[in-house]
Design an enzyme around this catalytic site. Structure first.
Site, mmCIF file in Angstrom:
data_model
loop_
_atom_site.group_PDB
_atom_site.id
_atom_site.type_symbol
_atom_site.label_atom_id
_atom_site.label_comp_id
_atom_site.label_asym_id
_atom_site.label_seq_id
_atom_site.Cartn_x
_atom_site.Cartn_y
_atom_site.Cartn_z
ATOM 1 N N GLU A 141 -6.128 -20.540 -11.444
ATOM 2 C CA GLU A 141 -5.598 -19.290 -10.887
ATOM 3 C C GLU A 141 -4.899 -19.523 -9.545
ATOM 4 O O GLU A 141 -3.854 -18.943 -9.271
ATOM 5 C CB GLU A 141 -6.712 -18.248 -10.716
ATOM 6 C CG GLU A 141 -7.400 -17.837 -12.018
ATOM 7 C CD GLU A 141 -6.417 -17.378 -13.089
ATOM 8 O OE1 GLU A 141 -5.323 -16.925 -12.747
ATOM 9 O OE2 GLU A 141 -6.750 -17.495 -14.285
ATOM 10 N N HIS A 144 -1.469 -20.655 -10.073
ATOM 11 C CA HIS A 144 -0.536 -19.554 -10.325
ATOM 12 C C HIS A 144 -0.063 -18.970 -9.000
ATOM 13 O O HIS A 144 1.105 -18.630 -8.839
ATOM 14 C CB HIS A 144 -1.225 -18.449 -11.131
ATOM 15 C CG HIS A 144 -1.256 -18.700 -12.608
ATOM 16 N ND1 HIS A 144 -0.181 -19.183 -13.301
ATOM 17 C CD2 HIS A 144 -2.229 -18.527 -13.530
ATOM 18 C CE1 HIS A 144 -0.504 -19.288 -14.576
ATOM 19 N NE2 HIS A 144 -1.749 -18.905 -14.747
ATOM 20 N N GLU A 216 1.331 -21.315 -18.162
ATOM 21 C CA GLU A 216 -0.070 -21.679 -18.390
ATOM 22 C C GLU A 216 -0.246 -23.197 -18.371
ATOM 23 O O GLU A 216 -1.166 -23.711 -17.749
ATOM 24 C CB GLU A 216 -0.563 -21.106 -19.722
ATOM 25 C CG GLU A 216 -0.668 -19.598 -19.745
ATOM 26 C CD GLU A 216 -1.515 -19.029 -18.618
ATOM 27 O OE1 GLU A 216 -2.576 -19.605 -18.315
ATOM 28 O OE2 GLU A 216 -1.097 -18.023 -18.021
#
Lengths: 296, 186
Positions: A141, A144, A216
């Site tokens: 995360e 990201h 991803e």
């Protein structure tokens, strides 16, 4: 790492320019079809205003849609520490942390830049993962966040919403609109407009999905680089894969944000499923992580 | 015609030099900033140590050597210059080791182990240690990027002339010593 960021920022700008061109072209066709030049101006202004609005409030909407609640350090000290420490490793400010009261293991990051970033995890994730697995997920995360994926996804989300909204409008207007404005002489244009209205949201959605799938893989790789332990994320993903029930607050609008699809539709196989899924298959992601394990 | 080609080439080369130079400066500043992050975390640890020493003293006053070792290691680590990476790493490892033996001592005092204040301090110290490790990694990642930027062709031809040199990694200098369990003497 910094090159990925630049690429993403460039991509975001290209996407936004492409979107403006797309909307203007779309508006032009519509204004011709309805024989109303004012429609083009109106649509363009509306699209830009709406896109800006959703860019700034998208994160809040995504958090609200998934039922995420903000927490303080005392609520989940371990989670907090993991996030803090990985932020330091990644050289980012600590994001706001949220918990989603849901037994399905999942997590997502959103926001528009690292200074306005939010990371949410479900209770199910906290319950199921050990420390290295949680680190793997959080590292994913944080990647990201660090790679500016969150901005790219926020923009994509805003654009997709606008496109589908406009085409919705058009379809309504063409079926229920007043007949005196169009007339039969625009029949051919009307058909072009109809086709555009049907195809546009599909194209926008495919774009959203394609962008999200690529992100991803990249986040898996960057996350593995952060923890230097790809096995952690790999085993977390394997655990997540064993849980097949959908999330309680699953929604197609936010599905692309999560670490694994919250919709729980793992039954559908074949090319169509992979074309319309927001995430690459977990086996493939795990396989790639295992490959990294050998390389580290 | 030929003149123009030469002029264009010179402009291109100068432009590229300019960008490469700025890029290197940026990386170097990033690395320096990362180093200061390590120091911030170390400072936090230095501040925590006297408190924990006091907390332990109340329960285990006669474990003098351990307490003294911790204090000594802290003083030594505080004295190291911020730019002496090797010294910092060494002092940091020393401090970690003495803290470990302090916590090992605490195991023998049930009252101390149950003391809320002590537990909280212990947790915070462990957390700080994790954070030092995290900032160390961030620093090393930046050093790697900075060094790579200097060493790739053709930047390597002039990086030295412009006054850039490779930075050293903040490394734990003796891996074996860390793997070794801490000896607890009574």
């Amino acid at each position: 790492m910094y090159t990925a960021i630049t690429q993403n920022k460039v991509k975001t700008v290209v996407l936004m320019i492409g979107f403006v061109v797309f909307i203007v072209a779309f508006g032009w066709i519509l204004s011709l079809a309805f024989n109303r030049p004012g429609l083009l101006v109106f649509l363009s202004v509306f699209a830009i205003v709406y896109a800006i609005f959703s860019y700034y409030s998208g994160a809040r909407m995504a958090l609200a849609l998934s039922g995420a609640q903000p927490i303080v350090k005392a609520d989940a000290p371990e989670l907090y520490r993991v996030v803090e420490n990985l932020s330091i490793t990644a050289g980012l400010p600590t994001p706001d942390i949220y918990i989603i009261d849901d037994p399905a293991p999942n997590a997502f990051a959103t926001g528009r830049d690292p200074n306005h970033a939010h990371v949410a995890v479900t209770r199910g994730l906290l319950a199921m993962m050990n420390e290295t697995e949680l680190e793997g997920v959080i590292a994913h995360e944080m990647s990201h966040v660090g790679n500016y994926d969150i901005r790219l996804m926020a923009v994509v989300l805003a654009l997709v919403t606008v496109v589908s909204l406009i085409s919705h409008w058009f379809l309504r207007m063409s079926f229920f609109g007043d007949s005196d404005s169009g007339g039969d002489n625009n029949g051919a244009l009307m058909i072009v407009g109809l086709i555009a209205a049907v195809v546009a949201p599909l194209v926008a959605m495919m774009l959203q999905l394609a962008v999200s799938r690529k992100r991803e893989f990249l986040a898996d790789a960057t996350g593995a680089l952060l923890t230097r332990y790809p096995e952690g994320l790999a085993s977390a993903l394997e655990k997540i894969a064993t849980y097949t029930k959908p999330m309680e607050h699953a929604s197609t609008a936010t599905a692309h944000l999560f670490i694994s699809s919250p919709l729980g539709n793992r039954g559908i196989g074949g090319a169509i499923a992979s074309l319309f899924s927001t995430h690459p298959p977990i086996d493939e992601r795990v396989a790639r992580l295992h490959k990294m394990e050998q390389a580290v | 015609m030929l003149l123009w080609i030469v002029v264009i080439i010179v402009i291109l080369v100068l432009g590229w030099l300019w960008m490469a130079y700025n890029g290197l400066i940026k990386s170097r500043n990033r690395t320096d900033e990362a180093l200061s992050d390590i120091n911030v975390q170390m400072k936090r640890r230095f501040d925590l140590i006297p408190n924990i020493v006091e907390a332990v003293k109340g329960y285990a006053a006669h474990e003098k050597t351990v307490l003294e070792d911790v204090t000594k290691a802290r003083t030594a680590a505080m004295g190291v210059s911020q730019n002496d990476l090797n010294g910092l790493a060494k002092a940091d490892n020393q401090l970690s080791a003495t803290l470990k033996s302090l916590f090992a001592v605490a195991e023998n005092y049930p009252d101390l182990k149950a003391n809320q204040n002590f537990l909280q301090l212990q947790q915070e110290l462990v957390d700080t240690e994790d954070k030092i490790q995290a900032s160390r990694r961030f620093y090393n990642a930046n050093v790697r990027d900075f060094n790579t930027e200097q060493q790739v062709f053709p930047t390597n031809l002039f990086a030295k002339a412009l006054g850039f040199s490779a930075k050293t990694f903040f490394e734990v200098d003796n891996e074996a010593a860390i793997a070794e369990p801490v000896a607890v003497k009574f």
